[in-house]
Write a protein that holds these residues in place. Structure first.
Motif: not given
Length: 125
Positions: A65-66, A73, A69
């Motif tokens: 998930q990071s 971003t 993200d």
């Protein structure tokens, strides 16, 4: 290979250098170069590992998930007009869409024909 062991070894090296009472040990260039080499190698390997993991996540091999993200971003930052204006200003480049580029390219290419036709008109006068 064990990150905890590696962290302990590096911490021991740093503490040994800091606690050492003999100043020659701390200022020896050989040891400082080895520490610097370890730091640069560690940072390089960590950046490479993170890059590979983000690539594998993008391909769907793994799911982090990071990584999603991070990618979202980065996309939002590059979509921000203020960020793009700063990048354009600092790099002395102008970013544009393909349609806008093709339009400008066609205008530039058609100028040569206009110049030739205008020169012919001037020669006739």
């Amino acid at each position: 290979k064990n990150p905890v062991f590696l962290a302990k070894v590096i911490a021991r090296k740093v503490l040994a250098l800091l606690v050492s009472s003999d100043e020659e040990d701390v200022t020896q260039t050989g040891e400082m170069i080895l520490i610097l080499k370890d730091v640069v190698l560690g940072i390089s390997l960590s950046v490479l590992t993170i890059s590979i993991l983000i690539f594998l996540d993008h391909r769907g091999v793994v799911h982090f998930q990071s990584a999603h993200d991070f990618r979202n971003t980065a996309f939002q930052l590059l979509s921000d007009p203020e960020t793009m204006a700063n990048i354009e200003e600092s790099s002395d480049l102008k970013f544009m869409t393909i349609a806008k580029y093709e339009s400008k390219r066609n205008e530039i290419d058609s100028v040569a024909e206009k110049i030739v036709s205008n020169e012919e008109v001037l020669k006739k006068r």
